[in-house]
Write a protein that holds these residues in place. Structure first.
Motif, PDB file in Angstrom:
ATOM      1  N   PHE A 104       0.823  -1.416   0.160  1.00 28.75           N
ATOM      2  CA  PHE A 104      -0.540  -0.292  -0.286  1.00 28.75           C
ATOM      3  C   PHE A 104       1.298   1.042  -0.103  1.00 28.75           C
ATOM      4  N   MET A 105      -0.065   2.441  -0.193  1.00 26.45           N
ATOM      5  CA  MET A 105       1.397   3.622  -0.873  1.00 26.45           C
ATOM      6  C   MET A 105       1.104   3.870   0.532  1.00 26.45           C
ATOM      7  N   ARG A 106       1.899   4.090   1.829  1.00 28.36           N
ATOM      8  CA  ARG A 106       2.505   4.673   3.333  1.00 28.36           C
ATOM      9  C   ARG A 106       2.588   6.052   2.734  1.00 28.36           C
ATOM     10  N   LYS A 107       2.220   7.098   3.697  1.00 30.98           N
ATOM     11  CA  LYS A 107       2.600   9.215   3.494  1.00 30.98           C
ATOM     12  C   LYS A 107       4.073   8.335   4.507  1.00 30.98           C
ATOM     13  N   VAL A 108       5.014   9.727   3.592  1.00 28.95           N
ATOM     14  CA  VAL A 108       6.564   9.492   4.196  1.00 28.95           C
ATOM     15  C   VAL A 108       6.433  11.246   4.649  1.00 28.95           C
ATOM     16  N   PHE A 109       7.046  11.504   6.349  1.00 30.09           N
ATOM     17  CA  PHE A 109       6.974  12.179   6.611  1.00 30.09           C
ATOM     18  C   PHE A 109       7.804  12.786   7.277  1.00 30.09           C
ATOM     19  N   VAL A 110       9.064  14.384   7.128  1.00 30.18           N
ATOM     20  CA  VAL A 110      10.200  14.419   7.357  1.00 30.18           C
ATOM     21  C   VAL A 110      10.517  15.195   7.847  1.00 30.18           C
ATOM     22  N   THR A 111       9.892  15.899   8.898  1.00 28.98           N
ATOM     23  CA  THR A 111       9.467  16.437   9.358  1.00 28.98           C
ATOM     24  C   THR A 111       8.167  16.538  10.603  1.00 28.98           C
ATOM     25  N   LYS A 112       8.228  16.522  11.813  1.00 26.21           N
ATOM     26  CA  LYS A 112       7.398  16.028  12.839  1.00 26.21           C
ATOM     27  C   LYS A 112       6.839  17.887  13.491  1.00 26.21           C
ATOM     28  N   MET A 113       7.076  18.607  12.296  1.00 31.90           N
ATOM     29  CA  MET A 113       6.245  19.721  12.872  1.00 31.90           C
ATOM     30  C   MET A 113       4.745  19.735  11.741  1.00 31.90           C
ATOM     31  N   LYS A 114       4.457  20.389  12.853  1.00 31.12           N
ATOM     32  CA  LYS A 114       2.687  20.917  11.466  1.00 31.12           C
ATOM     33  C   LYS A 114       2.727  21.314  11.030  1.00 31.12           C
ATOM     34  N   ILE A 115       3.070  21.614  10.085  1.00 30.86           N
ATOM     35  CA  ILE A 115       2.842  21.995   8.243  1.00 30.86           C
ATOM     36  C   ILE A 115       2.091  22.056   7.412  1.00 30.86           C
ATOM     37  N   GLY A 116       1.332  23.262   7.229  1.00 30.99           N
ATOM     38  CA  GLY A 116       0.492  22.516   6.275  1.00 30.99           C
ATOM     39  C   GLY A 116       0.463  22.633   4.740  1.00 30.99           C
ATOM     40  N   LEU A 117      -0.081  22.109   4.344  1.00 28.86           N
ATOM     41  CA  LEU A 117       0.125  21.819   2.780  1.00 28.86           C
ATOM     42  C   LEU A 117      -0.600  23.144   2.202  1.00 28.86           C
ATOM     43  N   GLY A 118       0.522  23.274   1.451  1.00 32.43           N
ATOM     44  CA  GLY A 118      -0.384  24.266   0.003  1.00 32.43           C
ATOM     45  C   GLY A 118      -0.789  23.546  -1.407  1.00 32.43           C
ATOM     46  N   GLU A 119      -1.441  25.063  -1.728  1.00 31.32           N
ATOM     47  CA  GLU A 119      -2.829  24.535  -2.833  1.00 31.32           C
ATOM     48  C   GLU A 119      -1.592  23.446  -3.414  1.00 31.32           C
ATOM     49  N   GLY A 120      -2.974  22.035  -4.202  1.00 28.53           N
ATOM     50  CA  GLY A 120      -1.753  20.957  -5.672  1.00 28.53           C
ATOM     51  C   GLY A 120      -0.960  20.471  -4.619  1.00 28.53           C
ATOM     52  N   GLU A 121      -0.190  20.283  -3.621  1.00 32.31           N
ATOM     53  CA  GLU A 121       0.497  19.830  -2.502  1.00 32.31           C
ATOM     54  C   GLU A 121      -0.042  18.346  -2.160  1.00 32.31           C
ATOM     55  N   SER A 122       0.935  17.939  -2.418  1.00 34.52           N
ATOM     56  CA  SER A 122       0.433  16.397  -1.076  1.00 34.52           C
ATOM     57  C   SER A 122       1.627  15.857  -0.493  1.00 34.52           C
ATOM     58  N   HIS A 123       1.671  14.622   0.437  1.00 38.07           N
ATOM     59  CA  HIS A 123       2.912  14.051   1.269  1.00 38.07           C
ATOM     60  C   HIS A 123       3.396  13.451   0.027  1.00 38.07           C
ATOM     61  N   PRO A 124       4.697  12.764   0.849  1.00 41.75           N
ATOM     62  CA  PRO A 124       4.966  12.094  -0.201  1.00 41.75           C
ATOM     63  C   PRO A 124       4.879  10.644   0.176  1.00 41.75           C
ATOM     64  N   GLN A 125       4.496   9.860  -0.957  1.00 41.01           N
ATOM     65  CA  GLN A 125       4.422   8.497  -0.068  1.00 41.01           C
ATOM     66  C   GLN A 125       5.284   7.276  -1.513  1.00 41.01           C
ATOM     67  N   MET A 126       4.961   6.041  -0.474  1.00 39.00           N
ATOM     68  CA  MET A 126       5.973   5.171  -1.224  1.00 39.00           C
ATOM     69  C   MET A 126       4.880   3.503  -0.524  1.00 39.00           C
ATOM     70  N   LEU A 127       5.463   2.928  -1.276  1.00 40.20           N
ATOM     71  CA  LEU A 127       5.124   1.245  -1.211  1.00 40.20           C
ATOM     72  C   LEU A 127       5.672   0.826  -0.347  1.00 40.20           C
ATOM     73  N   VAL A 128       4.521   0.487   0.379  1.00 36.64           N
ATOM     74  CA  VAL A 128       5.209  -0.418   1.478  1.00 36.64           C
ATOM     75  C   VAL A 128       4.236  -1.705   2.465  1.00 36.64           C
ATOM     76  N   PRO A 129       5.065  -2.834   2.121  1.00 36.72           N
ATOM     77  CA  PRO A 129       4.092  -4.600   2.099  1.00 36.72           C
ATOM     78  C   PRO A 129       3.989  -4.320   3.509  1.00 36.72           C
ATOM     79  N   ARG A 130       2.249  -4.389   3.835  1.00 40.46           N
ATOM     80  CA  ARG A 130       1.061  -4.865   4.788  1.00 40.46           C
ATOM     81  C   ARG A 130       2.302  -6.065   5.523  1.00 40.46           C
ATOM     82  N   VAL A 131       2.106  -5.934   6.512  1.00 36.63           N
ATOM     83  CA  VAL A 131       2.146  -6.484   7.939  1.00 36.63           C
ATOM     84  C   VAL A 131       0.953  -6.457   8.858  1.00 36.63           C
TER      85      VAL A 131
END
Length: 337
Positions: A104-131
């Motif tokens: 499944f596609m899992r979001k990748v957070f590069v920081t613990k800061m609560k930074i809002g996303l701009g218009e047209g932006e999204s969190h980076p994602q990567m494929l991760v096996p379900r466990v």
């Protein structure tokens, strides 16, 4: 010559430029780490405490066995209650174990800061096996893992993680299990350990062999040593206005009123003060009124006792210091803000 001095003299004469691993020179270097143990020789009281710990080894062993039995009982309950029930799929959208397959596609957070996303932006994602797996640090699937988790809880480390997982996975009612174990294991267990050391120390000093009246006499002598006279100046009968101020400050209703003001002022700290909230201004005003009441108390006491008589009491010194800080806060709050 003492062993520690022999080790230091040997290294001083030898002066090896290179110390290979697992060699005799490395063993000599390790033996030098025993030098801090000299503190037991230099400090007699610490040597006595260590002696009492070693002397009470039998009682400490019995307390340890009691805690292990308590851990074993709670571990049995944990296996019965939570065995196999804490495992979850790393994909939060999957609830059944049979469906926890694939990727499944899992979001990748590069920081613990609560930074809002701009218009047209999204969190980076990567494929991760379900466990399908247990929590990262503990589980109750078998008696060994359950006892290991409860043993960590005895040190007051990590028990909040276990509680939060139980609440999130099974509901808030299951948090009673870990709270009861913390109370019985940590509170009572720690009390037993301290009681063993105190009992051995008292027996070594001979106080354990005294009668009840003899113990009371020893306690009375200790209290007389630490007793201090009350720093309360006499009533100024020569000046009527000071006598009135003196009677006011010593009246029981005045003392209870000031105690109530202190409690109410402390209760204001239970509310979060935020500049963007409207009620913060009202809280600041109420706190300023309390500070003015405390200033009035200090002024009345100084008038009743004179500045020198007021300053003789450490309690009055602390009250004056806190009151001055309150006045400084009022000035800075209503000027800088």
């Amino acid at each position: 010559m003492k062993p520690r001095n022999k080790v230091s003299l040997t290294l001083l004469v030898w002066k090896p430029r290179y110390v290979p691993q697992n060699s005799g020179a490395q063993i000599l270097m390790i033996l030098r780490c025993l030098r801090p143990l000299r503190i037991f020789v230099l400090v007699p009281h610490m040597r006595r405490v260590v002696f009492e710990l070693c002397r009470g080894f039998k009682e400490i062993l019995l307390v340890s066995i009691l805690l292990i039995v308590l851990m074993f009982v709670f571990a049995l309950y944990g296996v019965q209650l939570y065995g196999g029930r804490l495992a979850r799929c790393n994909d939060s959208t999957i609830k059944d174990r049979d469906k926890c397959v694939g990727v499944f596609m899992r979001k990748v957070f590069v920081t613990k800061m609560k930074i809002g996303l701009g218009e047209g932006e999204s969190h980076p994602q990567m494929l991760v096996p379900r466990v399908w797996s247990n929590p990262r640090r503990f589980n109750f699937d078998n008696i060994g893992n359950a006892m290991l988790a409860l043993f960590e809880v005895l040190s007051f480390k990590g028990w909040l993680d276990i509680r939060d997982v139980l609440i999130k996975t099974l509901g808030p009612l299951h948090a009673i299990y870990i709270h009861i174990f913390v109370f019985l294991g940590c509170m009572i267990g720690l009390t037993l350990f301290v009681g063993v050391v105190i009992a051995n120390y008292s027996e070594n000093k001979g106080t354990a062999l005294l009668t009840v009246d003899q113990r009371r006499w020893c306690d009375l002598k200790k209290r007389l040593k630490i007793a201090q006279p009350l720093h309360l100046p006499p009533r100024p009968d020569s000046q009527s206005w000071r006598a009135v101020a003196y009677d006011v400050t010593q009246h029981i209703m005045f003392k209870r009123f000031m105690a109530l003001m202190v409690l109410l002022n402390s209760a204001l700290l239970s509310v979060s003060w935020r500049a963007e909230e409207d009620y913060t201004t009202h809280l600041a005003m109420v706190s300023s009124i309390f500070s003015c009441v405390f200033v009035f108390e200090v002024v009345v006491k100084i008038a009743a006792f004179t500045p020198r008589g007021y300053w003789q009491s450490r309690r009055n010194q602390y009250d004056c210091f806190v009151t001055v800080l309150g006045v400084v806060w009022i000035v800075t709050n209503f000027t800088i803000s």
